[in-house]
Motif scaffolding. Structure first.
Motif, PDB file in Angstrom:
ATOM      1  N   GLU A  82      45.718  47.551  55.119  1.00 34.43           N
ATOM      2  CA  GLU A  82      46.836  46.668  54.764  1.00 34.43           C
ATOM      3  C   GLU A  82      47.516  47.004  53.446  1.00 34.43           C
ATOM      4  O   GLU A  82      48.580  46.473  53.155  1.00 34.43           O
ATOM      5  CB  GLU A  82      46.350  45.214  54.708  1.00 34.43           C
ATOM      6  CG  GLU A  82      45.788  44.708  56.018  1.00 34.43           C
ATOM      7  CD  GLU A  82      46.742  44.882  57.184  1.00 34.43           C
ATOM      8  OE1 GLU A  82      47.950  44.653  57.028  1.00 34.43           O
ATOM      9  OE2 GLU A  82      46.271  45.283  58.260  1.00 34.43           O
ATOM     10  N   ASN A  83      46.946  47.870  52.623  1.00 31.10           N
ATOM     11  CA  ASN A  83      47.439  48.040  51.262  1.00 31.10           C
ATOM     12  C   ASN A  83      48.341  49.249  51.033  1.00 31.10           C
ATOM     13  O   ASN A  83      48.834  49.438  49.931  1.00 31.10           O
ATOM     14  CB  ASN A  83      46.253  48.098  50.290  1.00 31.10           C
ATOM     15  CG  ASN A  83      45.483  46.797  50.301  1.00 31.10           C
ATOM     16  OD1 ASN A  83      46.073  45.726  50.302  1.00 31.10           O
ATOM     17  ND2 ASN A  83      44.165  46.879  50.346  1.00 31.10           N
ATOM     18  N   LYS A  84      48.545  50.078  52.037  1.00 34.79           N
ATOM     19  CA  LYS A  84      49.382  51.279  51.910  1.00 34.79           C
ATOM     20  C   LYS A  84      48.884  52.211  50.803  1.00 34.79           C
ATOM     21  O   LYS A  84      49.673  52.855  50.125  1.00 34.79           O
ATOM     22  CB  LYS A  84      50.846  50.918  51.672  1.00 34.79           C
ATOM     23  CG  LYS A  84      51.569  50.376  52.872  1.00 34.79           C
ATOM     24  CD  LYS A  84      53.054  50.265  52.583  1.00 34.79           C
ATOM     25  CE  LYS A  84      53.863  50.056  53.834  1.00 34.79           C
ATOM     26  NZ  LYS A  84      55.299  50.006  53.581  1.00 34.79           N
ATOM     27  N   THR A  85      47.582  52.249  50.603  1.00 37.59           N
ATOM     28  CA  THR A  85      47.040  53.206  49.639  1.00 37.59           C
ATOM     29  C   THR A  85      47.171  54.608  50.220  1.00 37.59           C
ATOM     30  O   THR A  85      47.300  54.771  51.443  1.00 37.59           O
ATOM     31  CB  THR A  85      45.551  52.922  49.341  1.00 37.59           C
ATOM     32  OG1 THR A  85      44.798  53.160  50.543  1.00 37.59           O
ATOM     33  CG2 THR A  85      45.329  51.497  48.853  1.00 37.59           C
ATOM     34  N   ARG A  89      42.907  48.007  62.461  1.00 40.00           N
ATOM     35  CA  ARG A  89      42.578  46.669  61.969  1.00 40.00           C
ATOM     36  C   ARG A  89      41.645  45.966  62.949  1.00 40.00           C
ATOM     37  O   ARG A  89      40.668  45.330  62.545  1.00 40.00           O
ATOM     38  CB  ARG A  89      43.844  45.845  61.768  1.00 40.00           C
ATOM     39  CG  ARG A  89      43.553  44.490  61.139  1.00 40.00           C
ATOM     40  CD  ARG A  89      44.759  43.576  61.027  1.00 40.00           C
ATOM     41  NE  ARG A  89      45.941  44.203  60.511  1.00 40.00           N
ATOM     42  CZ  ARG A  89      47.140  44.158  61.119  1.00 40.00           C
ATOM     43  NH1 ARG A  89      47.308  43.531  62.262  1.00 40.00           N
ATOM     44  NH2 ARG A  89      48.185  44.735  60.577  1.00 40.00           N
ATOM     45  N   GLU A 134      44.625  55.052  52.978  1.00 43.03           N
ATOM     46  CA  GLU A 134      44.966  54.333  54.213  1.00 43.03           C
ATOM     47  C   GLU A 134      46.108  55.036  54.944  1.00 43.03           C
ATOM     48  O   GLU A 134      46.065  55.188  56.170  1.00 43.03           O
ATOM     49  CB  GLU A 134      45.351  52.887  53.898  1.00 43.03           C
ATOM     50  CG  GLU A 134      44.177  52.024  53.477  1.00 43.03           C
ATOM     51  CD  GLU A 134      44.586  50.626  53.083  1.00 43.03           C
ATOM     52  OE1 GLU A 134      45.777  50.261  53.194  1.00 43.03           O
ATOM     53  OE2 GLU A 134      43.692  49.864  52.647  1.00 43.03           O
TER      54      GLU A 134
END
Length: 181
Positions: free
Chosen positions: A56-59, A49, A62
């Protein structure tokens, strides 16, 4: 001296690890125990970050990126696990009264390394959370060894959220009972 307990929590994505920790922490608060949740991926997430990388989205993308970066840093010098151990030790020293620290670590080798790095006097447990809803396919390098460890404790998240809350309450009761000497 007040009891200090560390519980490493593992399991596949969507097994209910975060919910289990949240329910257990609420139960601990009701029983006048302090608690905290620490994730071994957080130092990597914060580093990425700070570099401007969106995480931040936990895809799946990511999660894979964070797992790959963490894996490289762990191979280099156990960077994330050492930082996690410092966080755990610091919290345990600062907390007044009985305290339970949940630590989320997915990699079995890192769990074993954390145990080596912590004070051997600290009460240490491992917990696996499983669920029929979990994503068992190996989605990144962190998932490769989840099943290849003998855990002290387990929660099978196979019902409603209230069922999980009840199971977490039973877990808390077990963990805070006076240990057998």
């Amino acid at each position: 001296m007040p009891r200090k307990v560390v519980v490493v929590v593992n399991g596949y994505p969507r097994a209910g690890k975060d919910s289990a920790i949240k329910f257990a922490m609420a139960d601990l608060r009701a029983k006048s125990w302090h608690s905290v949740a620490i994730s071994s991926i957080d130092p990597v997430r914060h580093m990425l970050r700070d570099l401007g990388v969106p995480v931040e989205n936990k895809t799946p993308a990511e999660r894979n990126l964070m797992a790959e970066v963490k894996s490289a840093l762990e191979r280099y010098d156990w960077w994330a696990t050492r930082l996690t151990a410092k966080q755990v030790q610091s919290w345990l020293v600062c907390v007044e009264g009985p305290g339970l620290c949940f630590v989320q670590i997915r990699e079995v080798a890192a769990i074993k390394k954390l145990r080596e790095l912590l004070d051997p006097e600290i009460e240490f447990h491992t917990l696996v959370v499983t669920s029929p809803r979990e994503e068992r396919g190996i989605s990144n390098v962190a998932d490769t060894d989840v099943e290849n460890m003998a855990y002290d404790l387990s929660i099978i998240n196979d019902g409603t959220l209230n069922d999980l809350r009840h199971k977490c309450g039973e877990l808390v009761d077990y963990l805070i009972a006076e240990p057998v000497k």
